[in-house]
Write an enzyme that holds these catalytic residues in place. Sequence first.
Site, PDB file in Angstrom:
ATOM      1  N   ASP A   1       2.414 -17.892 -15.069  1.00 16.84           N
ATOM      2  CA  ASP A   1       2.914 -17.079 -13.961  1.00 16.84           C
ATOM      3  C   ASP A   1       4.181 -16.329 -14.340  1.00 16.84           C
ATOM      4  O   ASP A   1       4.824 -16.595 -15.355  1.00 16.84           O
ATOM      5  CB  ASP A   1       3.215 -17.975 -12.755  1.00 16.84           C
ATOM      6  CG  ASP A   1       1.955 -18.406 -12.030  1.00 16.84           C
ATOM      7  OD1 ASP A   1       0.895 -17.813 -12.288  1.00 16.84           O
ATOM      8  OD2 ASP A   1       2.032 -19.347 -11.219  1.00 16.84           O
TER       9      ASP A   1
ATOM     10  N   LYS B   1       2.292 -12.684 -10.816  1.00 18.11           N
ATOM     11  CA  LYS B   1       2.311 -12.217  -9.435  1.00 18.11           C
ATOM     12  C   LYS B   1       3.708 -11.745  -9.058  1.00 18.11           C
ATOM     13  O   LYS B   1       4.690 -12.427  -9.285  1.00 18.11           O
ATOM     14  CB  LYS B   1       1.882 -13.340  -8.493  1.00 18.11           C
ATOM     15  CG  LYS B   1       0.462 -13.808  -8.703  1.00 18.11           C
ATOM     16  CD  LYS B   1       0.141 -14.961  -7.780  1.00 18.11           C
ATOM     17  CE  LYS B   1      -1.255 -15.473  -8.008  1.00 18.11           C
ATOM     18  NZ  LYS B   1      -1.569 -16.636  -7.164  1.00 18.11           N
TER      19      LYS B   1
ATOM     20  N   MET C   1      11.928 -18.473  -1.907  1.00 11.75           N
ATOM     21  CA  MET C   1      11.636 -17.027  -1.894  1.00 11.75           C
ATOM     22  C   MET C   1      11.846 -16.426  -0.507  1.00 11.75           C
ATOM     23  O   MET C   1      11.034 -15.626  -0.039  1.00 11.75           O
ATOM     24  CB  MET C   1      10.190 -16.771  -2.355  1.00 11.75           C
ATOM     25  CG  MET C   1       9.954 -17.129  -3.803  1.00 11.75           C
ATOM     26  SD  MET C   1      10.912 -16.104  -4.927  1.00 11.75           S
ATOM     27  CE  MET C   1      10.152 -16.505  -6.484  1.00 11.75           C
TER      28      MET C   1
END
Length: 494
Positions: A37, A59, A174
Amino acid sequence: MGNQGCVYLVGAGPGDIGLVTAKGYRYLQQAEVVLYDRLVNPLLLEYASPQAEYIYCGKMPKKHILRQEAINDLLVQRGLEGKKVVRLKGGDPSVFGRVGEEAEALEQAGVPYEIVPGITAGIGAAAYAGVPVTHREHSLSFAVITGHDKSPSGEPLIDWHALANGVDTIAFYMGVGNLPHISERLISHGRASDTPVLLIQWGTTGKQRTLQGSLATIVEKAKTAQFKNPAIILAGDVSGIKKGASWFESKPLFSQHVLFGRASEESSTIGQHLRDQGAEVFEFPRMQLQKKLLKATDIPTDKDLLFLSPASVDVFFASLQANKIDIRHIQGEFYGVSSKTIKALASYHCVGKEVTERDSHASSLVILGDSEGIDREKQRYAIGFGDDFIATHTYNRVPQTLETFSRLQEEERIETIIFPNARSVQTVTEGFQACGESPESISAYAHVICFGEKSKQAAVKAGYSIATVLSEPSEEALFEALVQKEFPLAAALS
């Protein structure tokens, strides 16, 4: 019976490559396929097998390189092919890592899998910022909450009343984009407006950055400081424990990003020492040794032998074994150009001498070393004697190391370049050029440090602008230069 594949869903930890578990590290080294990732520290990939297939699943918010369904299909496909697959995820795969969906797809397809937990960012980043998420005096409970979700607005749909009144320490992942909403919701549901809040960006890495405030002030502070993801929002009284720089932020080389030039496959002890002092070190380029075992007729038995590296020693003794030649048939003396090479000879219970100890009027000797990039005539001239050169090995650049460089460059994590010797200038420059960079373009944003006069001359000839040359070619002098950050642009040197 064919090989059965297995997929390992591995947590890479929050950023510091030393925080991956021993089990995760072992599986990474064995992996034939690695899917990773965006939040996985690219430096961790330098420890995977050079032959592995690497697939980036990077991503980004509102921009997915690979959709989750495609990732699931790849895991199943490679597993059914009988491959050992590592799915490398930032933090812990079970904490907002969608490991449940991937495990379900593997189970339905009959592909064996394991989940290898990792250190989640809410705990790891907080610890590196100097804050324990629980504390007998301040926090008896801890919760992790997604900072955004699948709702139309992206604002987390949770029981705000229970969260505000029932949990001491809350870590939002996040959630910087939703920080106004998070602060407002906690206050409106009963949390005191003066509750301490700590923001931690790029936690546990050299880019770690923190910002303190309260539920009432943190939104404006974050806006002023232009705070962005990836970050953790840590809300609760325990966040107020942080006073000044943490143990991690106090390390002498904290926040320094160093590219250490490599000339062989061996990692540098200096590089590890710099890491211990807080620097983030990328040893570039990663190289893989290719042995060139000698034929029996090519093995000199009656001449002195000069080894240019530990690798040349290893290949020589491997050649003796492969050809069933007894060491007692070798009549010449052994010499090494460095203490490391002499230690390598000692590991085979042979005495190696410094090449300077040899009488220049003695009979000719054979030089054994790396064939790639060596100007043999200059090598012989520098040593002062020697007739024959035998290539024992060569080095091939590992392709993945170029991707690691590109990722670090995108994240502005290459600030200082160190050339420990002239040979490293060649290998590093070739690596840069393979990435579409040049010495001139690199020198525009990175400080270049050379260990000595020879490496300086090689770097200047290649086109680098030299920031400094160490007072002496030692680890101590390098450490002092990095701590002081004294990089006077040495136009006079170049």
